[in-house]
Design an enzyme around this catalytic site. Structure first.
Site, PDB file in Angstrom:
ATOM      1  CE1 TYR A   1     111.070  10.480  12.005  1.00 17.71           C
ATOM      2  CE2 TYR A   1     112.664  11.584  10.937  1.00 17.71           C
ATOM      3  CZ  TYR A   1     111.473  11.612  11.428  1.00 17.71           C
ATOM      4  OH  TYR A   1     110.720  12.665  11.513  1.00 17.71           O
TER       5      TYR A   1
ATOM      6  CD  GLN B   1     116.711   9.643  18.431  1.00 21.31           C
ATOM      7  OE1 GLN B   1     117.041   9.666  19.311  1.00 21.31           O
ATOM      8  NE2 GLN B   1     116.579  10.500  17.434  1.00 21.31           N
ATOM      9  NE  ARG B   2     110.118   6.973  14.216  1.00 20.41           N
ATOM     10  CZ  ARG B   2     109.477   7.793  13.952  1.00 20.41           C
ATOM     11  NH1 ARG B   2     109.152   8.794  14.766  1.00 20.41           N
ATOM     12  NH2 ARG B   2     108.784   7.709  12.852  1.00 20.41           N
TER      13      ARG B   2
ATOM     14  CD  GLU C   1     112.954  15.730  18.253  1.00 23.06           C
ATOM     15  OE1 GLU C   1     113.434  15.631  17.150  1.00 23.06           O
ATOM     16  OE2 GLU C   1     111.817  15.281  18.692  1.00 23.06           O
TER      17      GLU C   1
ATOM     18  CG  ASP D   1     109.111  11.114  22.794  1.00 22.23           C
ATOM     19  OD1 ASP D   1     110.219  11.006  22.460  1.00 22.23           O
ATOM     20  OD2 ASP D   1     108.197  11.707  22.044  1.00 22.23           O
TER      21      ASP D   1
ATOM     22  CG  MET E   1     113.709  11.750  17.832  1.00 22.58           C
ATOM     23  SD  MET E   1     112.643  10.196  17.239  1.00 22.58           S
ATOM     24  CE  MET E   1     112.715  10.553  15.481  1.00 22.58           C
ATOM     25  N   GLY E   2     112.730  14.050  21.387  1.00 17.89           N
ATOM     26  CA  GLY E   2     112.236  14.290  22.760  1.00 17.89           C
ATOM     27  C   GLY E   2     111.670  15.806  22.642  1.00 17.89           C
ATOM     28  NE  ARG E   3     106.519  17.104  19.484  1.00 23.27           N
ATOM     29  CZ  ARG E   3     106.739  17.401  18.236  1.00 23.27           C
ATOM     30  NH1 ARG E   3     106.598  18.849  18.173  1.00 23.27           N
ATOM     31  NH2 ARG E   3     106.729  16.766  17.134  1.00 23.27           N
TER      32      ARG E   3
END
Lengths: 398, 398
Positions: free
Chosen positions: A295, A297-298, A237, A138, A180-182
């Site tokens: 998942y 992507q990581r 996300e 992140d 992803m990214g909160r």
């Protein structure tokens, strides 16, 4: 000099280079006489309570290098958040094994764990040096220019969008990719590196730094579509409305939370599906597709940024060097020097613990696009992508 | 010998190597005096109606090689299915441009288009040689050992699952990855190459060749989870119940169909979400994550099988050679020779047109796993993946 055993562990979501940090720290630790045995705790702090340790002291370098190349957390991970009682149990076990150096590879939650353990250790008078080794896809840790693990995940995202751009040019329509990214939009914004020309996707980038308005979104998609007959969108996300409510939470029937109170955002395609449906319903565009990178992507094998790999190794090595240089605790930070090299420093745990760095306002061109300053910031971390081209051939006269 | 101009086009879903076939055909065509101009039609057959042609005759080789390396269909694609009236218009335009050789790169729907155009051309007495050049990530064309485009997509899927396996080992739980594949499970089954050990994921593989029973599914997941404390599942988007109804259609509020009558299965995360929710509800396992690989699997930059790349080029070259060798129409097929080389042949269009090859029963170990025969079949097409390892270190005595 404090003499004793060292313990290393991994917390939070894995990355493709997190084991580089692990191996960097182990190999560096072998150089110091004051470090006697080198232990690893299985599944982060939870392995300490269970006394679930492995012994790295004599593990061969060749095997360790193979581990370093492997995605995921080789020791296993955890999302446990220790409280006072948890810490007391940890110290019991640590004391039994004479652990005097503790290294924790993780993100802001893991740094918070380090802070808590450090405070509790001081309270009970347990002599322990604690160093947090940063890792997160992140890129949301304060005090460091960027985080190991981010460059490789960003490389995956940028490569994916560059491919998607040409797929979408073949069969035009709207494509929405959820990344992803909160709280921080760095990873989503990395999609901008996919662009080779102004008309390339992603045409719109939505990050949690900006409030998300569904009407403005469909309007923007329509506008781009009218211009290019296609539109590619990158969305975090964690996008949320003006009240801070994640768009994802607004529609999920039930939400799952971890011990740190975080709502599960990944591992579901609901956000991409909602946004796609909205575009279909409100624009009349028929071909609308939504993907959630998930998942992959990581953890994707074979998409590693070489700068990221090197820096992940070096933060592990420097963590040990800092710990052995004096009576210190802290978090290893990367300082950018020139264009492009780095220096490593140690910052206070409180700077990182539980804190989130979001994208600076300087990185935005507007609410749905990043600017050249961001590209300049991120490019060295990701490396060059393959150049690909549109067909350039003369039209046949009719 | 028939003398005139050549037209080439691309249909259906793109792949990362489809432009290798395009460039292979163009460069080969330049060797033949009977081929005068080399034209490309934009967006498949739809570009013929619109007379939207580009002229490849003098386009430089270096540019063409850059196009060959680019994912997606460089000419643009279409899902149009010509009828008699459509064909009549096509012949008008073809006649005007003296098109005598037509090459169409695509899957079974594109082969069907070739068959229709061929029949209509014969009916109206328009002299035209038609060669279908195979391409599909689904690997579902009859008459050929395998299809260009499949190996690279399979490499993406296998690489993704190998990474996911280590990510999932770090934070154990259930992981469900939904892979493209409407009727044939080849691409989903390619995930088996991720496995280095018996205990590695994917532990369960569900393809459309077998009826899908949701109760048996949750039971199987639970059983694997009890054995390994984790479970990784690969699922085809096209899985269906015993009545043949896609599980996806059962829950979608509205379905989208293309001109060939196919329901849209890709570009939505609904199937992964449904299956994840089922597992959560019926097993009591809390950490369940579902990803849908989506369009990234057919367009990802930097994940190309070298065998696939080479064969995609060669089917394009051979298509031209076959067309110039006599009065023939047909589809280029790959024949496997030994372990591993290939020969190219020409088969009747009717073998491929609108037909779907599914996985042979010989490839299955049981309803939710493929066997060594399948691995032997698929491995040369995908190539070797990076070896990665689990940590092997002695436990610390307690």
């Amino acid at each position: 000099m404090l003499r004793g055993n060292m313990l290393i562990a991994q917390g939070g979501g894995p990355t493709v280079v997190i084991n580089q940090s692990l191996v960097g720290a182990i190999l560096e630790a072998r150089k110091y006489d004051d470090i006697e045995a080198i232990y690893g705790s299985r599944h982060g702090v939870s392995g300490i309570l269970k006394e679930n340790f492995v012994d790295f002291t004599h593990v061969g370098d060749v095997h360790l290098e193979a581990v370093a190349r492997t995605p995921g957390s080789a020791l296993g991970s955890t999302r446990d958040k220790p409280d006072q009682a948890y810490c007391e149990k940890m110290f019991e076990v640590m004391q039994k094994h004479n652990i005097r150096y503790f290294f924790y590879i993780g993100g802001n939650d893991s740094a918070d764990t380090c802070r808590i353990v450090n405070e509790e250790a001081k309270k009970v008078g347990y002599e322990l040096h604690i160093i947090h080794i940063p890792k997160t896809i992140d890129n949301d840790l304060p005090g460091t220019d960027h985080c190991p693990g981010f460059g490789s995940a960003a490389r995956f995202v940028a490569s994916a969008f560059r491919g998607i751009n040409f797929d979408n040019a073949s069969l035009p329509g709207v494509y929405i990719g959820v990344v992803m990214g909160r709280h921080a939009g760095f990873l989503t914004a990395a999609s901008v590196l996919a662009k080779q020309n102004e008309s390339d996707g992603p045409h719109l980038i939505y990050t949690p730094e900006k409030n998300f308005d569904i009407h403005q979104f469909t309007h923007a998609v329509k506008e781009i579509y009218e211009k290019y007959r296609r539109c590619i969108v990158a969305v975090s996300e964690g996008i949320h409305d003006a009240d801070g409510v994640p768009i994802m939470v607004k529609l999920a029937k039930q939400v799952e939370r971890d011990a740190h109170g975080n709502v599960q955002l990944s591992g579901s395609g609901a956000l991409a599906d909602l946004l796609s449906q909205r575009v279909k319903d409100h624009t009349g565009i028929s071909r609308v597709r939504g993907d959630t990178f998930g998942y992959v992507q990581r953890s994707f094998l074979g998409c590693i940024s070489s700068v990221d790999k090197q820096e992940a190794r070096e933060v592990g090595m420097h963590a040990v060097r800092f710990a052995m240089a004096g009576d210190v605790d802290g978090s290893v930070a990367i300082k950018r020097v020139g264009e492009y090299s780095v220096e490593y420093g140690l910052i206070d745990l409180s700077v990182v613990a539980g804190q989130t760095k979001i994208m600076s306002e300087d990185f935005f061109e507007n609410d749905n696009m990043v600017n050249e300053t961001f590209v300049k910031y991120i490019k060295p971390l990701v490396g060059n992508l393959d150049d690909v081209v549109y067909l350039d051939a003369p039209l046949v006269n009719i």
